[in-house]
Design a protein around this motif. Structure first.
Motif, PDB file in Angstrom:
ATOM      1  N   MET A  85      17.820  47.331  -6.338  1.00  0.00           N
ATOM      2  CA  MET A  85      17.153  48.202  -6.923  1.00  0.00           C
ATOM      3  C   MET A  85      18.295  48.618  -7.854  1.00  0.00           C
ATOM      4  N   LEU A  86      18.892  48.351  -7.794  1.00  0.00           N
ATOM      5  CA  LEU A  86      20.134  49.034  -8.549  1.00  0.00           C
ATOM      6  C   LEU A  86      20.226  47.925 -10.289  1.00  0.00           C
ATOM      7  N   THR A  87      20.496  48.589 -11.076  1.00  0.00           N
ATOM      8  CA  THR A  87      20.086  48.628 -12.950  1.00  0.00           C
ATOM      9  C   THR A  87      21.038  48.860 -14.010  1.00  0.00           C
ATOM     10  N   ARG A 131      16.443  50.901 -10.612  1.00  0.00           N
ATOM     11  CA  ARG A 131      14.952  51.080 -11.211  1.00  0.00           C
ATOM     12  C   ARG A 131      13.620  52.231 -11.219  1.00  0.00           C
ATOM     13  N   HIS A 139      22.543  50.275 -16.664  1.00  0.00           N
ATOM     14  CA  HIS A 139      21.993  51.661 -17.617  1.00  0.00           C
ATOM     15  C   HIS A 139      22.944  51.774 -18.755  1.00  0.00           C
ATOM     16  N   GLN A 192      28.883  55.537  -6.381  1.00  0.00           N
ATOM     17  CA  GLN A 192      28.344  56.457  -6.522  1.00  0.00           C
ATOM     18  C   GLN A 192      27.943  56.278  -8.177  1.00  0.00           C
ATOM     19  N   ASP A 211      22.997  52.735   2.450  1.00  0.00           N
ATOM     20  CA  ASP A 211      24.092  52.779   1.895  1.00  0.00           C
ATOM     21  C   ASP A 211      24.243  53.959   0.922  1.00  0.00           C
ATOM     22  N   THR A 212      25.662  53.349   0.280  1.00  0.00           N
ATOM     23  CA  THR A 212      26.281  54.724  -0.643  1.00  0.00           C
ATOM     24  C   THR A 212      26.677  53.831  -1.910  1.00  0.00           C
ATOM     25  N   PRO A 269      21.206  54.321 -11.812  1.00  0.00           N
ATOM     26  CA  PRO A 269      20.981  52.983 -12.229  1.00  0.00           C
ATOM     27  C   PRO A 269      20.278  51.991 -11.310  1.00  0.00           C
ATOM     28  N   ARG A 306      35.419  49.158  -0.955  1.00  0.00           N
ATOM     29  CA  ARG A 306      34.429  49.817   0.386  1.00  0.00           C
ATOM     30  C   ARG A 306      33.068  49.746   0.303  1.00  0.00           C
ATOM     31  N   GLY A 307      32.648  48.694   0.310  1.00  0.00           N
ATOM     32  CA  GLY A 307      30.841  49.305  -0.574  1.00  0.00           C
ATOM     33  C   GLY A 307      30.563  49.825  -1.026  1.00  0.00           C
ATOM     34  N   ILE A 308      31.422  50.068  -1.889  1.00  0.00           N
ATOM     35  CA  ILE A 308      30.316  51.498  -2.795  1.00  0.00           C
ATOM     36  C   ILE A 308      30.627  51.400  -4.072  1.00  0.00           C
ATOM     37  N   PRO A 309      29.413  50.422  -4.532  1.00  0.00           N
ATOM     38  CA  PRO A 309      29.077  50.142  -5.805  1.00  0.00           C
ATOM     39  C   PRO A 309      29.493  51.391  -6.916  1.00  0.00           C
ATOM     40  N   ASN A 310      30.221  51.456  -8.355  1.00  0.00           N
ATOM     41  CA  ASN A 310      30.322  52.417  -9.398  1.00  0.00           C
ATOM     42  C   ASN A 310      29.633  52.018 -10.135  1.00  0.00           C
ATOM     43  N   MET A 311      28.450  53.192 -10.486  1.00  0.00           N
ATOM     44  CA  MET A 311      27.614  52.664 -11.331  1.00  0.00           C
ATOM     45  C   MET A 311      28.135  53.917 -12.598  1.00  0.00           C
ATOM     46  N   LEU A 312      28.927  54.569 -12.151  1.00  0.00           N
ATOM     47  CA  LEU A 312      29.724  55.462 -13.562  1.00  0.00           C
ATOM     48  C   LEU A 312      29.597  54.405 -15.122  1.00  0.00           C
ATOM     49  N   LEU A 313      28.799  55.410 -16.110  1.00  0.00           N
ATOM     50  CA  LEU A 313      29.719  55.115 -17.127  1.00  0.00           C
ATOM     51  C   LEU A 313      30.437  55.401 -18.346  1.00  0.00           C
ATOM     52  N   MET A 345      27.337  46.993  -0.087  1.00  0.00           N
ATOM     53  CA  MET A 345      26.770  47.311  -0.594  1.00  0.00           C
ATOM     54  C   MET A 345      25.268  46.286  -0.304  1.00  0.00           C
TER      55      MET A 345
END
Lengths: 118, 469
Positions: free
Chosen positions: A8-10, B349, A12, B340, B337-338, B347, A106-113, A1
């Motif tokens: 930009m990530l927030t 802004r 939610h 999930q 970038d990647t 997620p 692996r550089g991938i944020p997992n934003m699944l809720l 990441m």
């Protein structure tokens, strides 16, 4: 990441109103060389939440943007490195309000809720 | 007649492109080669002139699937009445065609590829060649008159190993020192022909063999001769690409990986600017953002998907490209970038993204038609939320045109249709929709106020033309 993405990530999570910026807890970081394009950096700066970037970078980025930053190549190169070249490979992102942690692998944020958080 | 090696000649190059993106290809050709391309009536093909000293430029084109050099073109070929006479005429044609220049170009192209350090490994999803073994040595493809994807790439795949070995032998010393192997691929479309593509390939090929004394070989060939017949248009060419370029970036395929030439066409449509933030919220194996990160690298790409395998494949594909770049000695890092995520609850802004570009689930190979009725409106809303009002754009590919049109017609306050390109993806008719994000702030248009899908009244907003599909 990359830190540009982080900007930009927030969070939610349901009910959260102050889910930005996410706190970075990195356990593995990598630096990857990316071709420098001054125009890219100078045009990107106004699109960023600058304070969030300063906080994330943990480096000596000025709290306020200097005037004429568009022509300050040294400054632009520094911002370029922070935005594009530093990568968090392992760790997590933490919601500032709920404390919920989103893993990075692996550089991938997992934003699944989960169902109850959505 | 032998030409001195190195003489500069002008030839016509033919290129196959994804149907629907002929104009995009012509634009790219104008931009990179500086010539005007002609779009053929046979969809999915463009033609342009080039001088042999500029030949290497054709390999810089990102919108073309396959390239060939034209030997001869007939725009109004008058076929004889009977099959026998027609085939006889085709045979006679073989010895009268102006082969010299085309063969010269083929030879120079072979040298070019060697210098380029021809890469392999991109085409692991090669399907079985679409050949019928007539006489054992000719290949042919029959096509319906209906607009269909040009299925030629399957029959064109050759053996890279053989190509490189033979090019080494028949080097700059000219032909004649080594036995050249060839095959003929015939594509025929039209309902007024008295013969089949098999028969044409067989008879024409036989005559070519007779004339040049080459050896026919369907799999290990040096030269692939193309015989393209579309109604009255007949084009004879020699292939310059033996491995279709359309899968160039992807090493880790998914079930519905989009070919890179189609990705490129979609990206060109949205005209990425420097520092544009470009999101693909349903990235699959990452084909679209990866093509963007390579070819339009002044923007930044975020590829996202909810599926574990998809995000991992995306990262694998990115790493593969970065490693290839590092091996060549260039800076490997790409502006991509990647993440999930769930695309109905991004997620991200609000108003922070410039362009959204994606391949939406078709409901045939992935997802389902019923799911799309719910998915499309939620998707479009969430995409509208993150997209910058006024300047933002979206380029969306979908085969479920009915569902999409309906969903869009309810979003006049957030999205306006600007342009549509009709394409063919794996045999399915699909649309690439270019949308503009209106200036309306999200959360204040009537569509946002009404939760239910039953909402109909849109005050003061011009409705878009309802599209019947």
């Amino acid at each position: 990441m990359k830190l540009l993405t982080h900007n930009m990530l927030t969070s939610h999570v349901k009910g959260v109103t102050k889910g930005y910026p996410l706190l970075i807890k990195a356990t593995e970081v990598k630096v990857n060389e990316v071709e420098f394009n001054p125009q890219f950096v100078s045009r990107m700066i106004p699109k960023l939440e600058w304070s969030a970037l300063v906080q994330a970078a943990e480096e000596d980025l000025p709290g306020e943007l200097v005037a004429d930053y568009e022509t300050n190549e040294e400054f632009l190169k520094k911002v370029h490195r922070i935005l594009l070249e530093v990568e968090v490979l392992e760790g997590c992102l933490q919601c500032p309000e709920s404390g919920r942690e989103f893993p990075i692998s692996r550089g991938i944020p997992n934003m699944l809720l989960n169902e109850d958080e959505a | 007649v032998w030409l001195l090696f190195g003489d500069i000649i002008t030839v016509t190059i033919g290129a196959t492109v994804p149907t629907g993106f002929e104009h995009t290809a012509a634009e790219e050709i104008k931009e990179k080669i500086g010539v005007d391309a002609r779009i053929s009536k046979d969809r999915g093909r463009v033609f342009f002139p080039i001088t042999t000293d500029k030949l290497f430029q054709v390999h810089l084109l990102r919108s073309v699937d396959n390239l060939f050099v034209v030997v001869e073109e007939y725009h109004h070929y008058q076929f004889k009445e009977s099959k026998e006479e027609t085939l006889m005429e085709l045979q006679q044609l073989a010895s009268t065609l102006p082969w010299t220049n085309a063969l010269e170009v083929w030879k120079q192209n072979g040298t070019l590829k060697k210098k380029k350090g021809h890469r392999r490994g991109g085409n692991t999803a090669k399907s079985k060649p679409n050949c019928e073994g007539v006489g054992g040595s000719m290949a042919s493809t029959e096509q319906q008159e209906l607009p269909q994807e040009n299925s030629a790439p399957e029959g064109w795949a050759g053996d890279t190993q053989a190509m490189e070995t033979s090019t080494q032998d028949s080097d700059e010393t000219g032909h004649g020192s080594k036995l050249i192997k060839f095959r003929v691929t015939c594509n025929r479309a039209g309902d007024k022909h008295s013969f089949s593509s098999n028969e044409a390939a067989r008879d024409f090929g036989g005559a070519v063999q007779e004339f040049f004394q080459w050896k026919a070989d369907m799999t290990k060939f040096d030269i692939e001769v193309l015989l393209n017949i579309h109604n009255e248009e007949v084009v004879i060419g020699i292939a310059l690409t033996e491995e279709s370029l359309h899968r160039r970036n992807i090493s880790h395929f998914g079930p519905t990986t989009l070919r890179s030439t189609l990705c490129y066409g979609m990206l060109r449509l949205c005209k990425p600017q420097a520092s544009d933030i470009i999101l693909d919220p349903m990235c699959g194996t990452g084909a679209i953002p990866l093509e963007g990160a390579i070819e339009f690298n002044h923007s930044f790409y975020v590829a996202g998907d909810n599926n574990d395998m998809a995000v991992n494949r995306t990262v694998n594909n990115i790493c593969h490209i970065q490693k290839r770049r590092a091996d060549k000695g260039s800076m490997s890092g790409l502006p991509i970038d990647t993440v999930q995520w769930d695309l109905c609850s991004l997620p991200i802004r609000t108003s922070s993204v410039d362009i959204i570009i994606t391949d939406m689930p078709f409901g045939k190979r992935m997802g389902s038609r019923k799911k799309n009725w719910d998915l499309y409106p939620s998707c479009l809303r969430e995409m509208a939320r993150v997209c910058r009002p006024g300047s933002g754009k979206a380029v969306l590919l979908t085969q479920d045109k009915k569902c999409f049109s309906k969903a869009i017609s309810r979003m006049g306050g957030l999205w306006r249709k600007q342009h549509t390109v009709w394409v063919n993806v794996g045999g399915l008719h699909a649309g690439v929709y270019l949308l503009k994000r209106t200036g309306a702030v999200f959360g204040q248009t009537p569509e946002d106020v009404y939760e239910s899908r039953g909402a109909v009244h849109m005050q003061g907003e011009e409705k878009d033309d309802k599209e019947l599909s």
